[in-house]
Design a protein around this motif. Structure first.
Motif, mmCIF file in Angstrom:
data_model
loop_
_atom_site.group_PDB
_atom_site.id
_atom_site.type_symbol
_atom_site.label_atom_id
_atom_site.label_comp_id
_atom_site.label_asym_id
_atom_site.label_seq_id
_atom_site.Cartn_x
_atom_site.Cartn_y
_atom_site.Cartn_z
ATOM 1 N N ALA A 119 -10.210 -6.672 9.995
ATOM 2 C CA ALA A 119 -10.226 -5.645 8.947
ATOM 3 C C ALA A 119 -8.850 -5.516 8.290
ATOM 4 N N LEU A 120 -7.792 -5.569 9.093
ATOM 5 C CA LEU A 120 -6.435 -5.454 8.552
ATOM 6 C C LEU A 120 -6.070 -6.665 7.694
ATOM 7 N N LEU A 121 -6.405 -7.861 8.186
ATOM 8 C CA LEU A 121 -6.088 -9.074 7.414
ATOM 9 C C LEU A 121 -6.878 -9.123 6.111
ATOM 10 N N ASP A 122 -8.140 -8.711 6.173
ATOM 11 C CA ASP A 122 -8.944 -8.745 4.951
ATOM 12 C C ASP A 122 -8.468 -7.693 3.951
ATOM 13 N N HIS A 123 -7.925 -6.591 4.476
ATOM 14 C CA HIS A 123 -7.331 -5.571 3.599
ATOM 15 C C HIS A 123 -6.141 -6.172 2.844
ATOM 16 N N ILE A 124 -5.312 -6.927 3.554
ATOM 17 C CA ILE A 124 -4.190 -7.621 2.898
ATOM 18 C C ILE A 124 -4.725 -8.610 1.870
ATOM 19 N N ASN A 125 -5.735 -9.375 2.275
ATOM 20 C CA ASN A 125 -6.331 -10.404 1.412
ATOM 21 C C ASN A 125 -6.819 -9.825 0.088
ATOM 22 N N HIS A 126 -7.381 -8.618 0.125
ATOM 23 C CA HIS A 126 -7.948 -8.007 -1.082
ATOM 24 C C HIS A 126 -6.963 -7.124 -1.848
ATOM 25 N N PRO A 159 -7.124 4.671 11.620
ATOM 26 C CA PRO A 159 -6.172 5.706 11.184
ATOM 27 C C PRO A 159 -5.225 5.172 10.103
ATOM 28 N N PRO A 160 -4.774 6.033 9.185
ATOM 29 C CA PRO A 160 -3.873 5.589 8.109
ATOM 30 C C PRO A 160 -2.629 4.889 8.612
ATOM 31 N N VAL A 161 -2.085 5.335 9.749
ATOM 32 C CA VAL A 161 -0.855 4.725 10.266
ATOM 33 C C VAL A 161 -1.097 3.270 10.681
ATOM 34 N N VAL A 162 -2.310 2.966 11.134
ATOM 35 C CA VAL A 162 -2.647 1.583 11.494
ATOM 36 C C VAL A 162 -2.694 0.718 10.238
ATOM 37 N N VAL A 163 -3.315 1.234 9.191
ATOM 38 C CA VAL A 163 -3.406 0.503 7.923
ATOM 39 C C VAL A 163 -2.018 0.297 7.323
ATOM 40 N N GLU A 164 -1.137 1.299 7.466
ATOM 41 C CA GLU A 164 0.223 1.213 6.917
ATOM 42 C C GLU A 164 0.995 0.031 7.486
ATOM 43 N N THR A 165 0.739 -0.321 8.752
ATOM 44 C CA THR A 165 1.478 -1.435 9.356
ATOM 45 C C THR A 165 1.184 -2.756 8.645
ATOM 46 N N SER A 166 -0.008 -2.863 8.043
ATOM 47 C CA SER A 166 -0.353 -4.106 7.344
ATOM 48 C C SER A 166 0.429 -4.262 6.047
#
Length: 380
Positions: free
Chosen positions: A167-174, A137-144
């Motif tokens: 998935a969240l850490l790699d989103h930050i990484n990229h 969910p978008p709200v989960v991604v927003e926390t990163s």
């Protein structure tokens, strides 16, 4: 079953000869590859029974013939280095990781049962799944994207906590330039530094304890810290302190709801410290995501056999106040009314999956903590 100590064996002498080892190593690789290609999650090896795999949550034998004890030992030991064999010989238990090139990494646990060695291998996948693939969910991604605070992903063993965090850490990484430091037992997904700089530390390989690594991490200029498991008082205290002092901290616990997560973290501390911890937690907590995996109804070819249901609690002033005052029993009601902020109870997530036809009511009831609430939502 033979006991190695009684018959004068140890892990080293139980190892196969070079030629045999090559054959057995190929066999363990074959089992791993079969498991991954069929979409399995876990491989169980023990003497006296065939290798078993878990596929879409169900255990199935992968061979007809049971493994002899000697064959079982060879399968297990072919994955271990000398240091790991020594640890196993001394403690009779071992956690480690094993990578099969081009197929997957596996989290390996070796243990003794009925006087002989057995192992459970969890397939982790060689590729880190994207947030889109996991449908987070978008709200989960927003926390990163938060600059600081504590984000907790909780749930029972095998509920996908590690995968969600990866998935969240790699989103930050990229997506942005940060120093990401992970402390894991063992390292499960391997990150390749992109926009961020990623350093990964493994328990018993790179550090002696989560607490030691976390204490040292504060002197290693991190922006983002992953604590693989928040097991004890010292680790929890250090994680909260790190979140308070300007770091974004991700961690996991084996709890099944947001309220239970808060209680577990507070109850670890002596009564005299609990008020202070509640105050610290109420200020540093960003969100709690409590998740479980449900068996998918009639999965299509190539589709995941299980689907995730996630309770989402975002820290608001009202929720922070409940945490501070120790009124965790009222958190569920706050989550129920927090839909506009992206919050949802586990029962709401399960009801949505039922209404979309992804899971059965029977499966949802088995996962729900409040079945009557689930029935009300599913009927509505």
């Amino acid at each position: 079953m033979a006991d190695f100590r009684k018959v004068g064996w140890n892990v080293r002498t139980a190892l196969p000869h070079a030629n045999e080892g090559h054959i057995m190593e190929l066999m363990i690789e074959d089992l791993m590859q079969e498991l991954v290609e069929a979409g399995g999650s876990d491989l169980h090896i023990a003497s006296g029974q065939p290798p078993y795999g878990r596929f879409s949550g169900e255990l199935r034998p992968m061979r007809d013939e049971p493994l002899m004890e000697e064959s079982c030992n060879r399968l297990i030991f072919s994955m271990l280095n000398n240091s790991q064999r020594k640890t196993l010989e001394q403690t009779w238990e071992l956690d480690c990781a094993y990578g099969l090139k081009g197929v997957a990494r596996f989290r390996v646990n070796v243990y003794r049962q009925k006087g002989s060695y057995a192992a459970c291998l969890r397939a982790l996948g060689s590729k880190i799944p994207s947030i889109e693939l996991l449908n987070l969910p978008p709200v989960v991604v927003e926390t990163s994207k938060r600059p600081r605070g504590l984000v907790l992903v909780t749930g029972p063993t095998g509920s996908g906590k590690t995968t969600t965090l990866a998935a969240l850490l790699d989103h930050i990484n990229h997506s942005r330039a940060e120093h990401i430091l992970t402390i894991e037992d063992p390292i499960e997904f391997v990150y390749k530094s992109d926009q961020s700089l990623v350093h990964q530390r493994q328990l018993n390989e790179d550090t002696r304890s989560f607490a030691n690594a976390l204490r040292a991490a504060l002197r290693e200029d991190p922006d983002v810290i992953l604590v693989g498991e928040m097991r004890d008082l010292e680790t929890i205290q250090l994680a909260i302190s790190a979140a308070e002092t300007g770091h974004l901290v991700f961690g996991t616990l084996h709890t099944s709801s947001a309220a239970q997560t808060v209680d577990r973290m507070v109850d670890v501390f002596p009564p005299a410290q609990q008020t202070q911890i509640r105050v610290q937690l109420s200020g540093s907590l960003v969100a709690v995501f409590s998740q479980t995996l449900c068996r998918r109804r009639n999965p299509a070819p190539g589709q995941f056999g299980r689907v995730m249901a996630q309770e989402i609690m975002i820290n608001t002033p009202a929720i922070a106040n409940l945490i501070r005052e120790g009124k965790t029993a009222q958190l569920y009601a706050q989550i129920q009314t927090g839909g506009e902020l992206g919050m949802q109870t586990l029962e709401k997530a399960l009801a949505d999956l039922i209404n979309r036809g992804d899971i059965t009511l029977q499966e949802a009831r088995a996962k729900a903590s409040k079945p009557s609430e689930l029935d009300r939502l599913a009927a509505g």
